[in-house]
Design a protein around this motif. Structure first.
Motif, PDB file in Angstrom:
ATOM      1  N   ILE A   5       0.864  -1.184   0.000  1.00 13.26           N
ATOM      2  CA  ILE A   5       0.000   0.000   0.000  1.00 13.26           C
ATOM      3  C   ILE A   5       0.901   1.234   0.000  1.00 13.26           C
ATOM      4  O   ILE A   5       1.667   1.462   0.946  1.00 13.26           O
ATOM      5  CB  ILE A   5      -0.937  -0.005   1.226  1.00 13.26           C
ATOM      6  CG1 ILE A   5      -1.861  -1.226   1.143  1.00 13.26           C
ATOM      7  CG2 ILE A   5      -1.740   1.300   1.301  1.00 13.26           C
ATOM      8  CD1 ILE A   5      -2.764  -1.423   2.324  1.00 13.26           C
ATOM      9  N   LEU A   6       0.815   2.018  -1.076  1.00 13.67           N
ATOM     10  CA  LEU A   6       1.694   3.182  -1.229  1.00 13.67           C
ATOM     11  C   LEU A   6       1.089   4.422  -0.577  1.00 13.67           C
ATOM     12  O   LEU A   6       1.803   5.294  -0.103  1.00 13.67           O
ATOM     13  CB  LEU A   6       1.940   3.461  -2.715  1.00 13.67           C
ATOM     14  CG  LEU A   6       2.529   2.293  -3.516  1.00 13.67           C
ATOM     15  CD1 LEU A   6       2.535   2.617  -4.995  1.00 13.67           C
ATOM     16  CD2 LEU A   6       3.941   1.983  -3.030  1.00 13.67           C
ATOM     17  N   GLU A   7      -0.248   4.494  -0.592  1.00 12.33           N
ATOM     18  CA  GLU A   7      -0.910   5.675  -0.020  1.00 12.33           C
ATOM     19  C   GLU A   7      -2.293   5.275   0.465  1.00 12.33           C
ATOM     20  O   GLU A   7      -2.978   4.493  -0.185  1.00 12.33           O
ATOM     21  CB  GLU A   7      -1.039   6.749  -1.121  1.00 12.33           C
ATOM     22  CG  GLU A   7      -1.586   8.070  -0.609  1.00 12.33           C
ATOM     23  CD  GLU A   7      -1.965   8.993  -1.755  1.00 12.33           C
ATOM     24  OE1 GLU A   7      -1.058   9.468  -2.468  1.00 12.33           O
ATOM     25  OE2 GLU A   7      -3.178   9.230  -1.936  1.00 12.33           O
ATOM     26  N   LYS A   8      -2.674   5.819   1.600  1.00 12.45           N
ATOM     27  CA  LYS A   8      -4.023   5.545   2.122  1.00 12.45           C
ATOM     28  C   LYS A   8      -4.661   6.860   2.557  1.00 12.45           C
ATOM     29  O   LYS A   8      -4.017   7.656   3.238  1.00 12.45           O
ATOM     30  CB  LYS A   8      -3.926   4.605   3.329  1.00 12.45           C
ATOM     31  CG  LYS A   8      -5.265   4.317   3.975  1.00 12.45           C
ATOM     32  CD  LYS A   8      -5.113   3.451   5.201  1.00 12.45           C
ATOM     33  CE  LYS A   8      -6.426   3.246   5.880  1.00 12.45           C
ATOM     34  NZ  LYS A   8      -6.317   2.475   7.117  1.00 12.45           N
ATOM     35  N   GLU A  21       0.759  -0.842  -5.044  1.00 10.21           N
ATOM     36  CA  GLU A  21       1.774  -1.184  -6.049  1.00 10.21           C
ATOM     37  C   GLU A  21       1.389  -2.498  -6.730  1.00 10.21           C
ATOM     38  O   GLU A  21       1.314  -3.545  -6.072  1.00 10.21           O
ATOM     39  CB  GLU A  21       3.114  -1.352  -5.331  1.00 10.21           C
ATOM     40  CG  GLU A  21       4.288  -1.402  -6.241  1.00 10.21           C
ATOM     41  CD  GLU A  21       5.580  -1.348  -5.439  1.00 10.21           C
ATOM     42  OE1 GLU A  21       5.696  -2.066  -4.413  1.00 10.21           O
ATOM     43  OE2 GLU A  21       6.464  -0.584  -5.824  1.00 10.21           O
ATOM     44  N   ALA A  22       1.073  -2.430  -8.017  1.00  9.83           N
ATOM     45  CA  ALA A  22       0.681  -3.636  -8.773  1.00  9.83           C
ATOM     46  C   ALA A  22       0.976  -3.354 -10.244  1.00  9.83           C
ATOM     47  O   ALA A  22       0.069  -3.130 -11.054  1.00  9.83           O
ATOM     48  CB  ALA A  22      -0.802  -3.932  -8.556  1.00  9.83           C
ATOM     49  N   PRO A  23       2.271  -3.326 -10.632  1.00 15.81           N
ATOM     50  CA  PRO A  23       2.653  -2.847 -11.967  1.00 15.81           C
ATOM     51  C   PRO A  23       2.041  -3.631 -13.130  1.00 15.81           C
ATOM     52  O   PRO A  23       1.653  -3.035 -14.129  1.00 15.81           O
ATOM     53  CB  PRO A  23       4.185  -2.981 -11.981  1.00 15.81           C
ATOM     54  CG  PRO A  23       4.598  -3.482 -10.656  1.00 15.81           C
ATOM     55  CD  PRO A  23       3.418  -3.695  -9.794  1.00 15.81           C
ATOM     56  N   GLN A  24       1.930  -4.940 -12.980  1.00 15.27           N
ATOM     57  CA  GLN A  24       1.386  -5.747 -14.097  1.00 15.27           C
ATOM     58  C   GLN A  24      -0.080  -5.399 -14.341  1.00 15.27           C
ATOM     59  O   GLN A  24      -0.534  -5.304 -15.488  1.00 15.27           O
ATOM     60  CB  GLN A  24       1.515  -7.249 -13.783  1.00 15.27           C
ATOM     61  CG  GLN A  24       2.943  -7.748 -13.705  1.00 15.27           C
ATOM     62  CD  GLN A  24       3.743  -7.385 -14.960  1.00 15.27           C
ATOM     63  OE1 GLN A  24       3.239  -7.456 -16.077  1.00 15.27           O
ATOM     64  NE2 GLN A  24       4.980  -6.946 -14.774  1.00 15.27           N
ATOM     65  N   LYS A  54      -1.886   4.639 -12.085  1.00 13.19           N
ATOM     66  CA  LYS A  54      -0.725   5.488 -12.416  1.00 13.19           C
ATOM     67  C   LYS A  54       0.271   4.536 -13.048  1.00 13.19           C
ATOM     68  O   LYS A  54       0.979   3.799 -12.332  1.00 13.19           O
ATOM     69  CB  LYS A  54      -0.120   6.073 -11.127  1.00 13.19           C
ATOM     70  CG  LYS A  54      -0.895   7.230 -10.528  1.00 13.19           C
ATOM     71  CD  LYS A  54      -0.149   7.755  -9.305  1.00 13.19           C
ATOM     72  CE  LYS A  54      -1.045   8.623  -8.456  1.00 13.19           C
ATOM     73  NZ  LYS A  54      -0.558   8.776  -7.080  1.00 13.19           N
ATOM     74  N   LYS A  55       0.277   4.518 -14.393  1.00 17.40           N
ATOM     75  CA  LYS A  55       1.101   3.524 -15.103  1.00 17.40           C
ATOM     76  C   LYS A  55       2.577   3.704 -14.764  1.00 17.40           C
ATOM     77  O   LYS A  55       3.294   2.731 -14.531  1.00 17.40           O
ATOM     78  CB  LYS A  55       0.882   3.641 -16.607  1.00 17.40           C
ATOM     79  CG  LYS A  55      -0.364   2.897 -17.041  1.00 17.40           C
ATOM     80  CD  LYS A  55      -0.392   2.688 -18.540  1.00 17.40           C
ATOM     81  CE  LYS A  55      -1.712   2.017 -18.887  1.00 17.40           C
ATOM     82  NZ  LYS A  55      -2.241   2.355 -20.167  1.00 17.40           N
ATOM     83  N   ASP A  56       3.034   4.971 -14.717  1.00 18.14           N
ATOM     84  CA  ASP A  56       4.462   5.218 -14.469  1.00 18.14           C
ATOM     85  C   ASP A  56       4.894   4.691 -13.106  1.00 18.14           C
ATOM     86  O   ASP A  56       5.988   4.154 -12.947  1.00 18.14           O
ATOM     87  CB  ASP A  56       4.772   6.723 -14.535  1.00 18.14           C
ATOM     88  CG  ASP A  56       4.536   7.245 -15.943  1.00 18.14           C
ATOM     89  OD1 ASP A  56       4.371   6.395 -16.839  1.00 18.14           O
ATOM     90  OD2 ASP A  56       4.489   8.477 -16.116  1.00 18.14           O
ATOM     91  N   ALA A  57       4.018   4.855 -12.125  1.00 23.66           N
ATOM     92  CA  ALA A  57       4.355   4.403 -10.764  1.00 23.66           C
ATOM     93  C   ALA A  57       3.990   2.934 -10.567  1.00 23.66           C
ATOM     94  O   ALA A  57       4.232   2.361  -9.499  1.00 23.66           O
ATOM     95  CB  ALA A  57       3.626   5.270  -9.746  1.00 23.66           C
ATOM     96  N   GLY A  58       3.355   2.317 -11.563  1.00 23.97           N
ATOM     97  CA  GLY A  58       2.937   0.911 -11.453  1.00 23.97           C
ATOM     98  C   GLY A  58       1.931   0.717 -10.327  1.00 23.97           C
ATOM     99  O   GLY A  58       1.971  -0.282  -9.609  1.00 23.97           O
ATOM    100  N   ALA A  59       1.006   1.699 -10.187  1.00 24.28           N
ATOM    101  CA  ALA A  59       0.073   1.631  -9.045  1.00 24.28           C
ATOM    102  C   ALA A  59      -1.379   1.659  -9.511  1.00 24.28           C
ATOM    103  O   ALA A  59      -1.708   2.274 -10.527  1.00 24.28           O
ATOM    104  CB  ALA A  59       0.335   2.813  -8.123  1.00 24.28           C
ATOM    105  N   ILE A  60      -2.228   0.981  -8.751  1.00 25.96           N
ATOM    106  CA  ILE A  60      -3.671   1.024  -9.024  1.00 25.96           C
ATOM    107  C   ILE A  60      -4.370   1.603  -7.804  1.00 25.96           C
ATOM    108  O   ILE A  60      -3.881   1.497  -6.670  1.00 25.96           O
ATOM    109  CB  ILE A  60      -4.261  -0.365  -9.354  1.00 25.96           C
ATOM    110  CG1 ILE A  60      -4.016  -1.365  -8.205  1.00 25.96           C
ATOM    111  CG2 ILE A  60      -3.707  -0.899 -10.658  1.00 25.96           C
ATOM    112  CD1 ILE A  60      -4.852  -2.633  -8.326  1.00 25.96           C
ATOM    113  N   ARG A  61      -5.529   2.217  -8.061  1.00 27.75           N
ATOM    114  CA  ARG A  61      -6.282   2.814  -6.957  1.00 27.75           C
ATOM    115  C   ARG A  61      -7.516   1.977  -6.643  1.00 27.75           C
ATOM    116  O   ARG A  61      -8.244   1.564  -7.557  1.00 27.75           O
ATOM    117  CB  ARG A  61      -6.732   4.223  -7.361  1.00 27.75           C
ATOM    118  CG  ARG A  61      -7.341   4.987  -6.216  1.00 27.75           C
ATOM    119  CD  ARG A  61      -7.868   6.316  -6.706  1.00 27.75           C
ATOM    120  NE  ARG A  61      -8.083   7.234  -5.613  1.00 27.75           N
ATOM    121  CZ  ARG A  61      -8.656   8.426  -5.750  1.00 27.75           C
ATOM    122  NH1 ARG A  61      -9.054   8.838  -6.929  1.00 27.75           N
ATOM    123  NH2 ARG A  61      -8.826   9.213  -4.707  1.00 27.75           N
TER     124      ARG A  61
END
Ligand code: FAD
Ligand code: FES
Length: 278
Positions: A5-8, A21-24, A54-61
């Motif tokens: 979890i990068l941000e909450k 964080e889930a780049p794939q 956020k494709k660049d950060a490999g993150a999903i919300r």
């Protein structure tokens, strides 16, 4: 595999937003798709829409409303913690194309899954009229982001504490009565809301999709937990959906099936409370 979890953030009472964080998944996901996650080793699996990427950060919300045990377990995790498993992207993407004018109608937590759809529809060149409803002002989420993702943005509250007093269907009916052009509609929210939207758009002859928030267990089409009836045919929301032609959905059956485990959930809650006291 655990997912960090990068941000909450808390968006409203009992509603959290997580960047994970889930780049794939971030690379492949399209508007309308969802994931199934398990917060901890012992948690149940629950579906949540991918509300942003956020494709660049490999993150999903992910945006979740705390309604029971598993969403509570998820909300108990903090920045830097890990979600035990996360599978996706699942489900068919929303059919995004230039329809002309698209009405995106969201109610309650359904406003979160609507955000990527409104954004994608606008990017495809549509005039996007987003109509969101909440019981009261404090429960309204994502106002600024939805405003940006829309060409027109209309808020309704049941109690009139913000925006127009009434339901999303009141605004929709008025626009149709005023001969406003609507070429396509998408509805996500509580079942009675989606049923009411479908009735209005059916009468007006507006093609409409509804994203169905069924109970899901395996998410592979094997368990039957997410069974729905669409135009008299059995479909599975996890593999055939989550969006279906709203004019063909048996909403009464969906509402009944959502209550399938209510008795057990209440009993489990009761047992847990007892265990806690012993
Ligand atoms: P439970 O203890 O399982 O349930 C608590 C109460 O909520 C019970 O009354 C139960 O009957 C009811 N409930 C359980 N599941 C659902 C459901 N699917 N819909 C309506 N009521 C339910 N929720 C979000 O907050 N954000 C999302 O982005 C989101 N996206 C979804 C996408 C899909 C494709 C689907 C099928 C559902 C989505 N949901 C979303 C709903 C979410 O999966 C449920 O709220 C969650 O599974 C509840 O789990 P729980 O263990 O916390 O609660
Ligand atoms: Fe099991 Fe869809 S969740 S069949």
């Amino acid at each position: 595999m655990p997912y960090k979890i990068l941000e909450k953030k808390t968006l409203a009472d009992n509603v959290i937003s997580l960047w994970v964080e889930a780049p794939q998944i971030a690379k492949k996901r399209k508007a309308g798709q969802f994931i199934i996650l398990r917060p901890n080793d012992k948690s149940e699996r629950i579906p949540l829409t991918i509300a942003g990427v956020k494709k660049d950060a490999g993150a999903i919300r992910l945006i979740a409303q705390v309604v029971g045990d598993t969403t509570r377990e998820l909300a108990d995790l903090n920045e830097g913690d890990f979600i035990r498993d996360l599978a996706g992207p699942l489900g068919h993407p929303t059919p995004i194309k230039n329809y002309g004018t698209v009405a995106c109608i969201g109610g309650g937590i359904g406003v979160a899954p609507m955000l990527p759809i409104a954004a994608a529809m606008k990017e495809a060149g549509n005039h996007v009229v987003t109509i969101v409803g909440a019981r009261t002002k404090e429960l309204l989420i994502l106002e600024d982001e939805l405003r940006e993702a829309s060409s027109e943005f209309i808020i309704t509250t049941d109690d009139g504490s913000y925006g127009e007093k009434g339901f999303v269907t009141d605004v929709l009916k008025k626009r149709i009565a005023d001969s406003a052009k609507i070429d396509f509609a998408a509805a996500i929210g509580p079942v009675p809301m989606m049923k009411a939207v479908a009735a209005v758009t059916k009468e007006a002859g507006i093609p409409t999709i509804a994203s169905l928030n069924t109970i899901m267990i395996d998410g592979t089409g094997m368990c039957g937990g997410c069974r729905v009836t669409i135009g008299g045919e059995v479909k599975y929301t996890c593999v055939d959906g989550p969006e279906f032609d709203a004019h063909q959905v048996d909403f009464d059956e969906l509402q009944n099936r959502l209550g399938t485990y209510r008795e057990q959930e209440n009993k489990e809650e009761h047992n847990c409370k007892l265990e806690g006291k012993v």
